[in-house]
Design a protein around this motif. Sequence first.
Motif, PDB file in Angstrom:
ATOM      1  N   CYS A 115       0.829  -1.211   0.000  1.00 42.76           N
ATOM      2  CA  CYS A 115       0.000   0.000   0.000  1.00 42.76           C
ATOM      3  C   CYS A 115       0.862   1.259   0.000  1.00 42.76           C
ATOM      4  O   CYS A 115       0.580   2.227  -0.729  1.00 42.76           O
ATOM      5  CB  CYS A 115      -0.924   0.000   1.213  1.00 42.76           C
ATOM      6  SG  CYS A 115      -2.228  -1.258   1.166  1.00 42.76           S
ATOM      7  N   LYS A 116       1.896   1.254   0.807  1.00 41.11           N
ATOM      8  CA  LYS A 116       2.751   2.434   0.942  1.00 41.11           C
ATOM      9  C   LYS A 116       3.447   2.801  -0.358  1.00 41.11           C
ATOM     10  O   LYS A 116       3.521   3.990  -0.728  1.00 41.11           O
ATOM     11  CB  LYS A 116       3.790   2.197   2.042  1.00 41.11           C
ATOM     12  CG  LYS A 116       4.760   3.361   2.240  1.00 41.11           C
ATOM     13  CD  LYS A 116       5.735   3.081   3.372  1.00 41.11           C
ATOM     14  CE  LYS A 116       6.713   4.245   3.562  1.00 41.11           C
ATOM     15  NZ  LYS A 116       7.654   3.996   4.689  1.00 41.11           N
ATOM     16  N   HIS A 117       3.966   1.807  -1.069  1.00 38.60           N
ATOM     17  CA  HIS A 117       4.816   2.096  -2.221  1.00 38.60           C
ATOM     18  C   HIS A 117       4.134   1.906  -3.578  1.00 38.60           C
ATOM     19  O   HIS A 117       4.571   2.507  -4.567  1.00 38.60           O
ATOM     20  CB  HIS A 117       6.079   1.241  -2.147  1.00 38.60           C
ATOM     21  CG  HIS A 117       6.907   1.508  -0.929  1.00 38.60           C
ATOM     22  ND1 HIS A 117       7.562   2.708  -0.723  1.00 38.60           N
ATOM     23  CD2 HIS A 117       7.157   0.749   0.170  1.00 38.60           C
ATOM     24  CE1 HIS A 117       8.189   2.677   0.442  1.00 38.60           C
ATOM     25  NE2 HIS A 117       7.962   1.504   1.001  1.00 38.60           N
ATOM     26  N   LEU A 118       3.081   1.098  -3.644  1.00 36.51           N
ATOM     27  CA  LEU A 118       2.382   0.906  -4.917  1.00 36.51           C
ATOM     28  C   LEU A 118       1.122   1.754  -5.011  1.00 36.51           C
ATOM     29  O   LEU A 118       0.709   2.129  -6.111  1.00 36.51           O
ATOM     30  CB  LEU A 118       2.033  -0.570  -5.124  1.00 36.51           C
ATOM     31  CG  LEU A 118       3.217  -1.538  -5.177  1.00 36.51           C
ATOM     32  CD1 LEU A 118       2.738  -2.942  -5.531  1.00 36.51           C
ATOM     33  CD2 LEU A 118       4.274  -1.083  -6.170  1.00 36.51           C
ATOM     34  N   GLY A 119       0.514   2.055  -3.853  1.00 34.98           N
ATOM     35  CA  GLY A 119      -0.665   2.902  -3.875  1.00 34.98           C
ATOM     36  C   GLY A 119      -0.438   4.224  -4.598  1.00 34.98           C
ATOM     37  O   GLY A 119      -1.259   4.630  -5.434  1.00 34.98           O
ATOM     38  N   PRO A 120       0.654   4.927  -4.323  1.00 32.21           N
ATOM     39  CA  PRO A 120       0.874   6.233  -4.963  1.00 32.21           C
ATOM     40  C   PRO A 120       0.998   6.183  -6.483  1.00 32.21           C
ATOM     41  O   PRO A 120       0.791   7.209  -7.142  1.00 32.21           O
ATOM     42  CB  PRO A 120       2.191   6.709  -4.328  1.00 32.21           C
ATOM     43  CG  PRO A 120       2.220   6.036  -2.992  1.00 32.21           C
ATOM     44  CD  PRO A 120       1.633   4.682  -3.246  1.00 32.21           C
ATOM     45  N   ILE A 121       1.362   5.033  -7.056  1.00 31.94           N
ATOM     46  CA  ILE A 121       1.509   4.975  -8.511  1.00 31.94           C
ATOM     47  C   ILE A 121       0.325   4.294  -9.181  1.00 31.94           C
ATOM     48  O   ILE A 121       0.320   4.091 -10.394  1.00 31.94           O
ATOM     49  CB  ILE A 121       2.821   4.265  -8.909  1.00 31.94           C
ATOM     50  CG1 ILE A 121       2.822   2.802  -8.447  1.00 31.94           C
ATOM     51  CG2 ILE A 121       4.026   5.012  -8.364  1.00 31.94           C
ATOM     52  CD1 ILE A 121       4.039   2.021  -8.951  1.00 31.94           C
ATOM     53  N   CYS A 122      -0.699   3.945  -8.391  1.00 30.41           N
ATOM     54  CA  CYS A 122      -1.905   3.346  -8.946  1.00 30.41           C
ATOM     55  C   CYS A 122      -2.727   4.423  -9.663  1.00 30.41           C
ATOM     56  O   CYS A 122      -2.693   5.607  -9.292  1.00 30.41           O
ATOM     57  CB  CYS A 122      -2.726   2.721  -7.823  1.00 30.41           C
ATOM     58  SG  CYS A 122      -4.000   1.568  -8.365  1.00 30.41           S
ATOM     59  N   THR A 123      -3.472   4.030 -10.685  1.00 26.47           N
ATOM     60  CA  THR A 123      -4.294   4.952 -11.453  1.00 26.47           C
ATOM     61  C   THR A 123      -5.320   5.664 -10.574  1.00 26.47           C
ATOM     62  O   THR A 123      -5.928   5.045  -9.697  1.00 26.47           O
ATOM     63  CB  THR A 123      -5.049   4.186 -12.567  1.00 26.47           C
ATOM     64  OG1 THR A 123      -4.106   3.481 -13.369  1.00 26.47           O
ATOM     65  CG2 THR A 123      -5.849   5.130 -13.448  1.00 26.47           C
TER      66      THR A 123
END
Length: 252
Positions: A115-123
Motif C-alpha cells: 500500500c505504501k509504495h504501490l498505492g501512490p503509482i496506482c491509477t
Amino acid sequence: RSPSRGLGDVYKRQVVSRGGSVLLVSRSAEKLAGAREHILHAVPTACESSVQTEVVDASDESSVVEFAARLSPGEWDGIVCSAAGPAPHGPIGELPTERTLKLFSSKFWTAYFVCKHLGPICTDGGAIVLVAGVLNRRPGLNCVPLATVNGALEGLTRSLALEFGPRLRVNCLSPGFCDTERFDNMDPQRKAAMLANTAASLPLQRVGRPLDMGNAIDFLLRAEYCTGVVLDCDGGHHIRQYANPTTDPMRK
C-alpha cells in the motif's frame, strides 16, 4: 496483484476475460509460471501479454521499493494483496513468538509495504483490496496470531480508505473457511472430516470455494461506491452456532 493460485485465481481470470491485464507477484518463480499458464489456458481469448509476472519478496520493503520503481505511474488500476505465510495455532503461552512475528511479516507488513509504495503509482480512481480473515471477526481458541494480524489488516484498510480517498478506494475481504490448495497435503480422510464438520456448523451448510472468494474480490475491485469496507465472505461463520442443535437446551 496476488501471488500464485487459490482464492485469487478466479478474479484474475475474470479480469483477463474482460480484456484486462494482470501482473502476478510472488517470491516463487515456479508458482508464478504455473499460475500464468493456468490463467492463459483457462481464458481462450487471453494473449501472452495479458498475464505478466514479477518475482518480488513483498515482505522486504526494499524489494517493494525497487519493484515500484520498475512500474510506470498509472499503469495499473487495481492492487490485490492476499499474501500469507503459515499460521501458527496453539495457546499463546506455548507458541514461540518468532512464529507469530513471521506471520505478521508475511501477511501484515507485506500489505503495508504494498500500500505504501504501490498505492501512490496506482491509477486515479483505482482500488486496493486486502485480505484478512474471519478469525478476527469471530475469534477461535488457540488462534491469537491470526486474530490479531487480521485485525491489524482491517485497521489498515479503514485508515487508508481515509488517507487515499478520494483518489483510491481501499477495501478488505474477510474470508471464512475455504477449501483451497493449502489443505492438499492433508490426509484425505482427515481433510474430508474437517470440511464436513465445518460445513455442518455454518448457516449455508458448506465451506467456501475459490469461486466465492474470487467473486468477492472482483466485486470490491469494481464497486465504485465502496471504500473502507470489510466484506465477510464466510457462509455465515461470524454468526454460526457452535452448540449441537440436538442437545442445545435453548432450542427446546
